[in-house]
Design an enzyme around this catalytic site. Structure first.
Site, PDB file in Angstrom:
ATOM      1  N   ASN A   1     -47.811   3.099 -46.982  1.00 41.02           N
ATOM      2  CA  ASN A   1     -46.922   3.543 -47.106  1.00 41.02           C
ATOM      3  C   ASN A   1     -45.776   1.726 -47.839  1.00 41.02           C
ATOM      4  OD1 ASN A   1     -43.605   5.024 -47.538  1.00 41.02           O
ATOM      5  ND2 ASN A   1     -43.359   3.195 -46.059  1.00 41.02           N
TER       6      ASN A   1
ATOM      7  N   SER B   1     -44.937   5.949 -56.901  1.00 41.41           N
ATOM      8  CA  SER B   1     -43.558   5.939 -56.976  1.00 41.41           C
ATOM      9  C   SER B   1     -43.510   6.968 -58.340  1.00 41.41           C
ATOM     10  CB  SER B   1     -43.361   4.282 -57.632  1.00 41.41           C
ATOM     11  OG  SER B   1     -42.075   4.914 -57.476  1.00 41.41           O
TER      12      SER B   1
ATOM     13  N   LYS C   1     -47.791   0.458 -58.994  1.00 41.35           N
ATOM     14  CA  LYS C   1     -48.261   1.740 -58.927  1.00 41.35           C
ATOM     15  C   LYS C   1     -48.297   3.149 -59.388  1.00 41.35           C
ATOM     16  CE  LYS C   1     -45.078   1.420 -55.171  1.00 41.35           C
ATOM     17  NZ  LYS C   1     -45.509   1.796 -53.924  1.00 41.35           N
TER      18      LYS C   1
ATOM     19  N   TYR D   1     -43.328  -3.730 -60.561  1.00 39.22           N
ATOM     20  CA  TYR D   1     -43.318  -2.923 -59.796  1.00 39.22           C
ATOM     21  C   TYR D   1     -44.318  -1.661 -59.837  1.00 39.22           C
ATOM     22  CZ  TYR D   1     -42.161   0.478 -56.188  1.00 39.22           C
ATOM     23  OH  TYR D   1     -41.622   1.600 -55.374  1.00 39.22           O
TER      24      TYR D   1
ATOM     25  N   ILE E   1     -38.781   5.589 -45.776  1.00 35.18           N
ATOM     26  CA  ILE E   1     -39.720   6.546 -45.570  1.00 35.18           C
ATOM     27  C   ILE E   1     -41.117   6.414 -44.753  1.00 35.18           C
ATOM     28  CG2 ILE E   1     -41.367   7.157 -47.226  1.00 35.18           C
ATOM     29  CD1 ILE E   1     -39.814   6.441 -49.285  1.00 35.18           C
TER      30      ILE E   1
ATOM     31  N   ASP F   1     -49.958  -7.800 -41.149  1.00 32.35           N
ATOM     32  CA  ASP F   1     -49.293  -7.395 -42.489  1.00 32.35           C
ATOM     33  C   ASP F   1     -49.959  -7.301 -43.439  1.00 32.35           C
ATOM     34  OD1 ASP F   1     -48.688  -8.989 -44.796  1.00 32.35           O
ATOM     35  OD2 ASP F   1     -48.200 -11.280 -43.855  1.00 32.35           O
ATOM     36  N   VAL F   2     -49.933  -6.369 -43.881  1.00 37.47           N
ATOM     37  CA  VAL F   2     -51.439  -5.896 -44.726  1.00 37.47           C
ATOM     38  C   VAL F   2     -51.836  -7.004 -46.020  1.00 37.47           C
ATOM     39  CG1 VAL F   2     -50.424  -3.796 -44.864  1.00 37.47           C
ATOM     40  CG2 VAL F   2     -49.573  -5.002 -46.925  1.00 37.47           C
TER      41      VAL F   2
ATOM     42  N   ASP G   1     -46.928  -2.685 -39.299  1.00 35.19           N
ATOM     43  CA  ASP G   1     -45.631  -2.952 -39.485  1.00 35.19           C
ATOM     44  C   ASP G   1     -45.315  -5.004 -39.999  1.00 35.19           C
ATOM     45  OD1 ASP G   1     -42.802  -3.813 -41.132  1.00 35.19           O
ATOM     46  OD2 ASP G   1     -43.066  -1.845 -41.052  1.00 35.19           O
TER      47      ASP G   1
END
Ligand code: NAI
Length: 243
Positions: free
Chosen positions: A79, A131, A148, A144, A18, A52-53, A37
């Site tokens: 994202n 999501s 979100k 998960y 995405i 790395d976030v 990324d």
């Protein structure tokens, strides 16, 4: 003149799926785009930045480099994200921390670093990839889904806090999207064809959504055309939420 001409965008998780589709679409429509990324390999004309976030120093360095090389920032697409399977009992504390660190705190770190640049823009927009798991009760996705859910709440809270600064904040809620992530999920399944058929059947349209369809929604929310829209979530889910 193109819709995004003169605008500068940073897309996290922009090397795949995405994020790559969104970065590519923004660039096609005239934006200059950097991708933050773990994997810095992105096609021209995108600018790949390795970070790395979960690592604040690497995030700050990459955001500063993006702003310097693009000449500022107008658009942030948060994202980058990872998945997790299982019910509420099924993951150890360490896994809960790891997935929250990427999906929630990663978004916070990148946003914090980018906001001084966004506040200086006349067309500032943040789009978070949330999501449909934030709004639908999906089986075997407790960890998960809760990350979100936090992204959805953060989207609204940030929209309220930043409205006075002229920074719009919205999110997209994809259903199951045909990306390398889902490819990996299917590869790990006992019967990949049956698993794919089950994922397709879960969405009322009877198919997965494409990365390009999600990217189109991200581009709309990021664009000046959505100038009156903030604090909202846009489902791109084959009818899963609304029907
Ligand atoms: P993907 O796995 O194809 O791409 C994710 C990208 O994020 C990769 O390039 C990866 O290197 C990067 N990334 C992961 N951890 C990172 C970190 N710590 N720091 C920096 N970059 C990191 O996945 P996909 O499917 O494109 O997912 C993108 C977003 O869309 C995620 O936030 C995911 O939760 C969300 N999403 C995906 C759905 C799907 O069915 N594929 C459905 C709903 C939401």
């Amino acid at each position: 003149m193109s819709e995004f001409s003169g605008l500068r965008a940073l897309v996290t998780g922009g090397a795949s799926g995405i994020g790559l589709a969104a970065a590519t679409l923004l660039a096609e429509r005239g934006a200059r785009v950097a991708c933050l990324d773990l994997d810095p390999a992105v096609p021209e004309p995108l600018l790949g930045l390795k970070a790395d976030v979960t690592d604040d120093a690497s995030v700050r360095a990459a955001v500063a480099e993006a702003a310097e090389r693009l000449g500022g920032l107008d658009i942030l697409v948060n994202n980058a994200g990872i998945g997790a399977q299982g019910g509420v009992e099924d993951n150890p504390d360490e896994e809960w921390r790891r997935v929250f660190d990427v999906n929630v705190f990663g978004l916070v770190r990148v946003t914090r670093a980018a906001l001084p640049h966004l506040r200086a823009s006349r067309a500032a927009a943040i789009v978070n990839t949330c999501s449909i798991a934030a709004t639908a009760g999906l089986p075997q996705r407790a960890l998960y889904s809760s990350t979100k859910g936090a992204v959805l709440a953060l989207t609204r809270a940030m929209a309220a806090d930043l409205i006075g600064d002229g920074v719009r904040v919205n999110c997209v809620n994809p259903g199951t999207a045909d990306t390398p992530w889902v490819g990996r999920l299917l590869d790990d399944a006992a019967d990949p064809a049956a698993e794919r058929a089950a994922l397709e059947a879960r969405q009322p349209m009877g198919r997965l959504v494409s990365a390009e369809e999600v990217a189109a929604a991200i581009a709309y929310l990021a664009s000046p055309l959505a100038g009156a829209t903030t604090g909202t979530d846009l489902a791109v889910d084959g009818g899963m939420h609304g029907l």
